[in-house]
Motif scaffolding. Structure first.
Motif, mmCIF file in Angstrom:
data_model
loop_
_atom_site.group_PDB
_atom_site.id
_atom_site.type_symbol
_atom_site.label_atom_id
_atom_site.label_comp_id
_atom_site.label_asym_id
_atom_site.label_seq_id
_atom_site.Cartn_x
_atom_site.Cartn_y
_atom_site.Cartn_z
ATOM 1 N N THR A 1 0.842 -1.196 0.000
ATOM 2 C CA THR A 1 0.000 0.000 0.000
ATOM 3 C C THR A 1 0.880 1.249 0.000
ATOM 4 O O THR A 1 1.937 1.271 0.618
ATOM 5 N N THR B 1 -0.015 -2.842 8.263
ATOM 6 C CA THR B 1 -0.149 -2.791 6.809
ATOM 7 C C THR B 1 1.234 -2.695 6.162
ATOM 8 O O THR B 1 2.121 -1.993 6.644
ATOM 9 N N LEU C 1 -8.756 1.923 -1.902
ATOM 10 C CA LEU C 1 -8.439 0.986 -0.824
ATOM 11 C C LEU C 1 -9.639 0.104 -0.536
ATOM 12 O O LEU C 1 -10.782 0.580 -0.546
ATOM 13 N N ASN C 2 -9.371 -1.172 -0.309
ATOM 14 C CA ASN C 2 -10.420 -2.131 0.064
ATOM 15 C C ASN C 2 -11.579 -2.140 -0.926
ATOM 16 O O ASN C 2 -12.745 -2.216 -0.556
#
Length: 361
Positions: A3, A49, A262-263
């Motif tokens: 990320t 993360t 994200l996600n």
């Protein structure tokens, strides 16, 4: 997948007349509140993360005190797993004091993106910049002396003063500096900016195209790879963070006007520094509930020199081949399964992509 973290620092000493990015005046109290809010929001990203890029954009991130940059990076280091990270800070030459350069290096910044824009004082004046050409060159040399080995600079292309000879001189000056990367932007008049009300004299479309292709030829001959529409790099120095955007990789944006992917969602923070600083968690607006479909991945990847592999899109392959056929050898290039844009294609990329993606959802 790793990320990236993007931090939008909204402070500027002076608003450039061409800029439509969200920014506001710097005060120490506002900056202190901003840094605290950034650290609170870092806590909302899952602990542990895996992170490999951090990018301080803006605005003018180099207005922040070095202690503030260090506080944010200390928070990131303590909370996440960093993997040989590329940590970039955008800087205005006028703010790049020796003290700040040393402080950024100690804090963990390992890449600087310097907003030079031009090496001519007359063009800098038209662009509303608050530094001189000499300050721009000096900032690069002093950054090198402070230990920075990964240095990018921005140039702005498109003012009427950018003749073929002037551009050649600008590129020659850039190449004389110890840089690893250049971002070169074609000047556009954006709604809501001072330029929209009082536009400067610009090159016409044909002249703009000639300068762009001249730039491509000069920089590639000097060993820079034209790896993205607006970006050139020496081998191994491509912007790892910005490549995340073009490859649909995850990134988390913090700060007013920051965007995230994200996600499985895209979302954005409103352009409001006060709301950002006063909220326990930054407010966000959903902008795309199902991003990174085939059409979007193709559109973004075609910004890159590497383009796409048709074999990665088995359902769309035949449609892509059919749509690409009229543009081959001029705007598109096909080498086996790899489809890429030519430099001429990048100049008209919007219209080429509309045709290329016809029939693809």
């Amino acid at each position: 997948m790793m990320t990236g973290i993007y931090i939008h620092v909204p402070f500027c000493a002076k608003k450039c007349p061409y800029c439509d990015f969200y920014s506001c005046s710097y005060t120490k109290s506002a900056a202190d509140a901003f840094v605290k809010a950034v650290c609170r929001n870092l806590d909302t990203l899952a602990e542990g993360t895996d992170v490999d890029t951090v990018y301080f954009g803006g605005g003018t991130p180099s207005l922040l005190q070095t202690a503030s940059v260090a506080e944010i990076l200390d928070k990131i280091s303590a909370r996440f797993h960093l993997h040989h990270p590329e940590i970039t800070l955008e800087a205005n030459p006028r703010t790049m004091t020796d003290e700040k350069l040393r402080g950024w290096k100690t804090a963990g910044i390992n890449r600087l993106s310097v907003g030079v824009q031009s090496f001519r004082d007359d063009l800098l004046g038209t662009l509303g910049r608050n530094h001189t050409a000499e300050q721009g060159k000096d900032a690069i040399f002093r950054a090198t002396a402070a230990g920075f080995q990964n240095l990018s600079l921005d140039l702005m292309l498109g003012l009427a003063g950018h003749t073929e000879m002037v551009l050649a001189e600008e590129v020659q000056t850039a190449l004389s500096l110890p840089i690893t990367h250049l971002s070169v932007y074609l000047l556009k008049i954006e709604d809501g900016t001072p330029y929209a009300e009082q536009p400067p004299l610009l090159l016409d479309e044909d002249e703009m195209a000639d300068r762009y292709l001249q730039l491509h030829d000069l920089l590639t001959a000097a060993g820079f790879s034209h790896y993205e529409i607006s970006n050139f790099a020496r081998l191994g120095y491509e912007s790892r963070h910005n490549c995340k955007y073009w490859r649909c990789e995850p990134y988390f944006g913090i700060g007013p006007a920051a965007h995230s992917c994200l996600n499985g969602e895209r979302f954005a923070v409103p352009r409001d520094l006060t709301a950002f600083c006063m909220s326990e968690q930054q407010p966000t607006e959903l902008t795309d509930a199902s991003p990174c479909g085939a059409a979007e991945r193709i559109m973004l990847a075609m910004r890159l020199k590497e383009g796409i592999l048709l074999s990665d899109y088995p359902l769309e392959r035949e449609c892509l081949l059919r749509n690409a056929k009229p543009f081959l050898s001029t705007y598109l290039y096909l080498d086996g399964e790899r489809l890429t844009m030519t430099p001429e294609g990048w100049l008209v990329s919007n219209s080429v992509l509309v045709s290329l993606l016809r029939g693809i959802l």
